[in-house]
Enzyme design. Structure first.
Site, mmCIF file in Angstrom:
data_model
loop_
_atom_site.group_PDB
_atom_site.id
_atom_site.type_symbol
_atom_site.label_atom_id
_atom_site.label_comp_id
_atom_site.label_asym_id
_atom_site.label_seq_id
_atom_site.Cartn_x
_atom_site.Cartn_y
_atom_site.Cartn_z
ATOM 1 N N TYR A 12 25.154 53.400 -26.067
ATOM 2 C CA TYR A 12 25.638 53.767 -27.397
ATOM 3 C C TYR A 12 26.091 55.218 -27.472
ATOM 4 O O TYR A 12 26.835 55.582 -28.380
ATOM 5 C CB TYR A 12 24.546 53.505 -28.430
ATOM 6 C CG TYR A 12 24.463 52.055 -28.846
ATOM 7 C CD1 TYR A 12 24.216 51.052 -27.917
ATOM 8 C CD2 TYR A 12 24.646 51.674 -30.173
ATOM 9 C CE1 TYR A 12 24.145 49.727 -28.294
ATOM 10 C CE2 TYR A 12 24.586 50.339 -30.555
ATOM 11 C CZ TYR A 12 24.332 49.374 -29.611
ATOM 12 O OH TYR A 12 24.274 48.055 -29.980
ATOM 13 N N CYS A 60 33.806 47.272 -30.514
ATOM 14 C CA CYS A 60 32.819 46.906 -29.496
ATOM 15 C C CYS A 60 33.519 46.060 -28.446
ATOM 16 O O CYS A 60 34.184 45.077 -28.773
ATOM 17 C CB CYS A 60 31.684 46.121 -30.143
ATOM 18 S SG CYS A 60 30.548 45.389 -28.952
ATOM 19 N N GLU A 95 25.661 47.537 -36.173
ATOM 20 C CA GLU A 95 25.141 47.362 -34.822
ATOM 21 C C GLU A 95 24.692 48.690 -34.215
ATOM 22 O O GLU A 95 23.871 48.699 -33.290
ATOM 23 C CB GLU A 95 26.174 46.656 -33.946
ATOM 24 C CG GLU A 95 26.295 45.195 -34.391
ATOM 25 C CD GLU A 95 27.442 44.465 -33.741
ATOM 26 O OE1 GLU A 95 27.799 43.391 -34.258
ATOM 27 O OE2 GLU A 95 27.979 44.958 -32.742
ATOM 28 N N CYS A 116 29.208 45.801 -21.757
ATOM 29 C CA CYS A 116 28.131 46.665 -21.274
ATOM 30 C C CYS A 116 26.782 45.957 -21.249
ATOM 31 O O CYS A 116 25.912 46.323 -20.462
ATOM 32 C CB CYS A 116 28.040 47.934 -22.106
ATOM 33 S SG CYS A 116 27.785 47.603 -23.835
ATOM 34 N N CYS A 131 29.991 54.277 -26.060
ATOM 35 C CA CYS A 131 30.925 53.401 -26.785
ATOM 36 C C CYS A 131 31.098 53.829 -28.237
ATOM 37 O O CYS A 131 32.219 53.869 -28.745
ATOM 38 C CB CYS A 131 30.472 51.951 -26.694
ATOM 39 S SG CYS A 131 28.892 51.590 -27.484
ATOM 40 N N HIS A 185 20.706 50.330 -22.585
ATOM 41 C CA HIS A 185 21.625 49.988 -23.665
ATOM 42 C C HIS A 185 21.637 51.088 -24.733
ATOM 43 O O HIS A 185 22.656 51.311 -25.388
ATOM 44 C CB HIS A 185 21.228 48.642 -24.264
ATOM 45 C CG HIS A 185 22.376 47.898 -24.851
ATOM 46 N ND1 HIS A 185 23.605 47.814 -24.238
ATOM 47 C CD2 HIS A 185 22.509 47.211 -26.017
ATOM 48 C CE1 HIS A 185 24.430 47.114 -24.993
ATOM 49 N NE2 HIS A 185 23.792 46.750 -26.078
ATOM 50 N N GLU A 237 30.004 38.329 -32.126
ATOM 51 C CA GLU A 237 28.574 38.027 -32.032
ATOM 52 C C GLU A 237 28.437 36.535 -32.281
ATOM 53 O O GLU A 237 29.067 35.988 -33.178
ATOM 54 C CB GLU A 237 27.773 38.773 -33.109
ATOM 55 C CG GLU A 237 28.054 40.252 -33.213
ATOM 56 C CD GLU A 237 27.252 41.109 -32.260
ATOM 57 O OE1 GLU A 237 26.199 40.637 -31.780
ATOM 58 O OE2 GLU A 237 27.688 42.242 -31.983
ATOM 59 N N THR A 287 26.494 39.429 -28.243
ATOM 60 C CA THR A 287 27.735 40.175 -28.226
ATOM 61 C C THR A 287 28.615 39.698 -27.079
ATOM 62 O O THR A 287 28.222 39.791 -25.919
ATOM 63 C CB THR A 287 27.414 41.665 -28.054
ATOM 64 O OG1 THR A 287 26.561 42.052 -29.134
ATOM 65 C CG2 THR A 287 28.664 42.509 -28.063
#
Lengths: 486, 486, 486, 486
Positions: free
Chosen positions: B295, B99, B446, B103, B298, B291, B256, B190
């Site tokens: 996903y 991650c 996540e 973003c 990423c 978001h 995180e 994050t």
């Protein structure tokens, strides 16, 4: 463009054809109750093009003439065209709840277009010009064309020229000055009896010993050498019964037939490949790629209908508010929209070919179809779950109309009394046909095998996966191949 | 735009922060071995923008100034921008195997942009202008911004104002002439320690009694009122060991943290919502929607790495040609590309908002994320299948380097002797971290919960499913509502 | 029978062993914090046998002496014994939430017992008598025995004698009058450091050229020629931290190590196979079969714990009544009980071997294990779904105990305030370890690979499927082979 | 015991019945082509009991008289009986490739037996003695009995007494000195026209206001008050065609009908419950439990046939050696045997009831059925995958026999020429009927809904899950409730 009525008339105007249905040669396919529902489906592609609210999706401006044509006759000019194709197929799938057949021609059109162009560029042939002239007529006459690919194949473990019977793949048996003579047959021809023309392509990559089988050409659907044998479908003969209720999808249906080329003559101007084995793979992959994209539209459209039928039967059964019912419908929607996402994605990622038309992204089109081989089965299972057992045990409509037991039927088959029992009866029949009956043939089994069986997509996915590049990423990250970036 | 080196320096230049890691207050987060890998990830978003081959994806032309900016600071201007975002995320996912955190700010940027515009239009407020000024600075300074949404939430069965402790959701505790004072905390932040700024949004649709909780604002990351507590991850302390091999992904990682707003003052020009409960839903949905699209980029990029690692370990184990191994890798690719298809599709189907930037298709973005809650788990399972049991039983790198047993380790852990044992060792560690260790936190858990847990997507899918239209299709086809078309 | 305390003392009483952990040779494995949790697990098999309420499951009457023995030392005498074994494993899985390691010895015991009997009957050898004497001592001393099978294997695409290094499979390097000398190593040895004895078996069917590798024998665990290297596990070093909370499963854990036979001498009375290649397949299949049955007990027992943890965290989060949460827990139970059903079924369908002990049904045992390679992953995914993202972002216990931020942690990590925050913290750590951490190694990855990787079961299922009989059924029903019955 | 021939004659000997099929009242159900295949199935349960090789499974020693009886009339006396029941059902499923209907009576027998015993013990009624006398006659006459449970139910969101129409659940309309009069109907009655007797049970737990609906009783199948309406099945009318090839399963089939109790009189000695609402739940759960066990036998038996058909068509298509084909067949076997494992397990874990007969383990029986609602759909999908598209596009048998195109059909539909085309044709038709046609009704849809729809099992699983005990395990292990054991 033809109207729907003109289209149906144009089928009546075809010359006599050798058509066999359930063992009998028939004279009037247009009004045959087993066939007519599939004609209605195909006619829907003309009808919707008549209606103003659908013209943006249903029509396009010809790249060859600038005239407005039906999108089913269109060479895709950009990714927006590719996306609109998917949306058009979803729309027609919504309106017919069935396979509407006309996409195979559109997919063949675009595949042959770019392949003949590249073939000519490499080999100095002039197939593309011939095909261009053919397309001009196609657009002009607003034809439905059967994209004709799958051979009988016989023993799957050996190739065309090794079969015990040479006729198990279509081949050139004679080359003459004015044209060629071909022989063989094609299976699973979706909508062929509703087509004006047949555009034949080889079914697989051919090896040197199979050069006679590397042939592409067009013939009119009423060529007298052709013989058609209609395929059976689950529950087909319900269409012959006096009531339409038990058919479920009362006006629409799919169609598959075998076509036999019994020494068919094709003049050279309608021959688009003849022995060029090195281009067979490209032609097959492109046609298959376009057709795998198509399934991200049409099957999604059918899925919408099945989801709607399931939501409706939940109402009629009085269970629409149960949390597990709502959750299952969400799952159906989720799976259906995942298929749509794949159809859209392979379109958005399309690219221009050397010939100018647009090709879908091959990886994503194969991924699309691979999902189509799975999700409709789960959607259908969930539909049956919510429908309840009555979907397979309900008495016939003749019982519902019986003077002796009709009243009992209507009394006992009631669900939530807000809704007429007949609505429940009809909706259950619709779910039956979409999960077990005639529509299931298209919605399920052809979702498996149409445009290539699951393993065919896996081979393509494997070939396009670029594992070496992915391995390099992994080697870099675990420190085998550090690059000093960080 | 900043270079990666400048970015890292800019983090050093931040004022003192209250950061707690494993129970200790730390002074130098930039060089802390638990944190640095996550900084490297974020720095990659700067580094790639420096490299010519990636500039088309990594940069964009600002809609506000026309200047070239990092795409992570960009307001999406068309569907091509949305698609490029997904491709950029896949690329950075490839390069970090992790991650990379930046973003969330980009997604908050685009969501707050359109929401403040519509809020002002409806309510006559001037949030959008404030935000526009903020965005100008953001673009100019090439900030990494933490998009900050998720509150602790306490008892999930009651709302913000009904919690036993009012601090379980961030709220306005004082409104002053020059600004507001806020209090509370945000969880799961994050990349927050790698950010220059924090852009706070409410976590859910607020009801009238929760008006104090309907607040959006920005604060600098080194505001002295803030307290940060670093989250533990699976296998986190391997990063503290003397060798890097056992970390698996040797240079990169996720981050995180909890951030506490201990009576933080925010001047009005940095307040973007304050009590407008009717726009909380829109803001949350749009941020979540963007978001959920993310996903589809990423995690696909991470998936590529895991597929590559799996293909590599198949080589090292000498099983790459086994048909079941090849088939499992095809399945991994298929699942990964399905996620990508969803990311692309919701982008291609994006639409312009009233404010001018582009919003993804909400149905398809939710479908995308719903699939992300499932497929990486199956991809990870297949990776472990092909890796073999050694992925969880291999001795430590300290054993491999031991004068007493190191030779035994290298001798016994060999696979296909064409490849050095160390490559096998490293690749197994990479697969371990991606399926069980620190990377799995991001790649698996996540993927479940980031951008909303699975049920959140199902609620959106349900709301967008348009079941009434689908029921109408079904009623028409089974003859309840005939329309006479056919 | 030994008490748990005596068992632990007996491990202290073993002679010096060469044990390497994280690169260091250690002196006191019993009190080593990385190892002790796995000893506690194994000790639980002794402890429960002490407790009256568990004696029916935990003990049995020896078929050799009639004395009461621990069931882990027992030769199964009927299908009820096989079923009780599964229930015992589920019980110990419940009590340890972890792999407790002692079943491999029990499974080796029963496999070597019947195989040596049949070997002697066919070949006139006297392995069975030797083994009988060994078993008498085993029962008498209430040993934990390491059933030792898996070789390093090197390049999976070639066999033992074709490896570049002959030591990649255990082999006989010398036959002497008084015994044999063996050399090589075994991988993934579950619980070997907690065992008194090591019972070695070949890892696969051997071909004539691999006769030296067809060897079975027993050695005491403190044989000085042995070298042990402890395997790393996800999150292993949390056990070295000062607080136990972050370990999740605070007292228990699994253990895997490599054992090296560095020219180990074995007297003939402890050699149970030496060159009889034709019985290698039987021995491997039977051991694997028993061990595949075992997974229908132990992993189900672990699954119960994870389901309980998930139900508890749903309470703590305040979401226990949400319909989707309840439904996911039902799914977890359903999957877990399906595994149990497979464990019970292969036991109930067991049959007597020529030697008198009972063998499980091989088809169903393989089906059992095949499901175990899938369902725990989905159970774990659902557990994470309900747990929420905090399972991977929660601060360390050191933060919870920090004078500076501990109060913040306890304040913010609260769920439903009916429950102490510490309970939520501990339960999340338990879920973390079972889905990503040290327990996940056993619950997930070893569920894939223990007792053979998925493909190994598929090969067995294929071999046992009796497709010819099934084809005959189909041929009869479709009228190819009518039998006139109806 | 009756022979199969005697059984068929006994159906002819029944008095006149009111049977409606496709809207017509029929006179001779025994020879009706739509019905006869289902009679053949039921007759198979008699035929196999005649054959020595099957007598161990097909017969049992009566617990009431000590005489040998058909196992379908047997009160299970131990877990071995329960296991033999499952094996018997698998066997008959093998021999008929269809639902053979007689198990519902056996399951009702065992459920009513133990429930009446406990009812009498608690309430002082004498239902059990009445039922005992009924069972003696049942065994003596070797009846097929219809276990009759499912009411029409109308609006699923309200109970029996709240329906707009009181007849939507069977109820007592009059209590007389000599007996009761009942009214209503039962749906989905499997094999009712092939039964000598009908044993009626309530369909759900009844509340005080529904006491009239808490009724159990038996009536002879030819009671003149009864009206039967035959249910439609997918492809049912193929059985009316002149050739049998297109039926697929040429001699066997299932049967479902509605039965109407149009003020039926039942003498007291045949009434087994009348108003005892507190025992309705027990009766329903036990019947459902036994019937959920049954599906672990019969559907597995059908699955064997479909697997065999798939393996055969792989031969005929020439693809049997393709690795993906072999792997899919392994998956089919694996899924099928998992169902069997569940059937065996719930039997092996059965326990004695107070009345002396054996009850299955309720958790495992529900788990069994839940899996049956899923796996046959996947097995069917895989069968269609391997069969190829021809399974839904093949011409009719009339075409194969046509003088004009029959030769073409036989020529083109050939696969591997080692096998006659007719074999391929027949095998494809068998796969068609099992996945879309008349057999699919039983193999798929009734696998969903028979013995209760999926949600019914989930409710039972939830109730039996003992989550509190599982939570306690978790609390102990994470240190909330330490017990000091370790």
């Amino acid at each position: 463009m033809m109207t729907a009525a003109e289209y149906i008339q144009s089928l009546r105007d075809l010359g006599p054809r050798n058509i066999y249905v359930l063992g009998e040669k028939i004279q009037n396919p247009v009004d045959h109750p087993l066939i007519r529902p599939s004609i209605n489906c195909c006619a829907m592609t003309y009808k919707l093009a008549e209606l103003p609210e659908y013209q943006e999706l249903m029509t396009a401006k010809s790249a060859l003439t600038g005239r407005t044509i039906n999108r089913f006759c269109h060479l895709h000019q950009d990714t927006e065209d590719l996306i609109k194709k998917v949306k058009m197929l979803r729309l027609v799938g919504n309106m017919t709840g069935s396979c509407f057949q006309r996409c195979v021609g559109m997919d063949a059109l675009n595949a042959v277009w770019s392949t003949t162009y590249e073939m000519d560029a490499k080999l100095g042939t002039n197939y593309h010009e011939r095909f261009r002239n053919y397309v001009l007529e196609w657009e002009e006459k607003d034809w439905t064309v059967d994209g004709c690919m799958t051979d009988p194949k016989g023993n799957r473990s050996v190739g065309p020229s090794e079969q015990a019977d040479p006729d198990l793949f279509v081949r050139v048996v004679e080359k003459r000055q004015d044209g060629i003579v071909v022989r063989g047959a094609k299976m699973h021809q979706t909508g062929i009896l509703n087509s004006h023309e047949i555009l034949v392509m080889p079914t697989q990559t051919m090896r040197p010993e199979d050069a006679d089988y590397a042939v592409a050409f067009a013939v009119p659907a009423d060529d007298p050498s052709l013989i058609y044998i209609y395929g059976r479908q689950s529950c087909d003969t319900r269409k012959l019964e006096s009531t339409k209720v038990d058919v479920g999808n009362v006006n629409y249906g799919g169609q598959e037939a075998v076509v036999i080329f019994n020494n068919t003559f094709v003049p050279w101007n309608r021959v688009f490949m003849c022995g060029e084995i090195e281009f067979t793979g490209m032609l097959v992959e492109r046609f298959a790629g376009y057709h795998r994209q198509s399934y991200g539209g049409c099957k999604v459209g059918n899925g919408d209908v099945l989801i709607g039928a399931t939501a409706a039967i939940a109402d009629y059964n009085g269970v629409a508010k149960a949390s597990h019912v709502k959750d299952k419908i969400v799952e159906m929607v989720h799976l259906n929209e995942t298929l749509y996402a794949c159809g859209i994605a392979c379109s958005a990622e399309g690219r221009k070919t050397a010939s100018g038309n647009y090709l879908i992204d091959m990886m994503l089109a194969n991924v699309c179809k691979q999902n189509v081989t799975r999700f409709p089965y789960e959607i259908a299972r969930l539909a049956q779950d919510i429908a309840g057992g009555l979907v397979v045990t309900m008495p016939s409509d003749a019982d519902f109309n019986s003077p002796e037991v009709g009243e009992w039927c209507r009394k006992l088959m009631v669900g939530d009394p807000k809704y007429p029992t007949e609505h429940r009866q009809r909706m259950l029949r619709l779910i039956e046909t979409m999960t077990l009956g005639a529509v299931a043939v298209g919605y399920l089994t052809e979702s498996l095998h149409g445009a290539g069986s699951p393993q065919a997509q896996r081979i393509m996915i494997s070939r396009l996966a670029n594992l070496e590049q992915k391995k390099a990423l992994a080697r870099r990250l675990c420190g085998i191949d550090p690059d000093g970036l960080f």
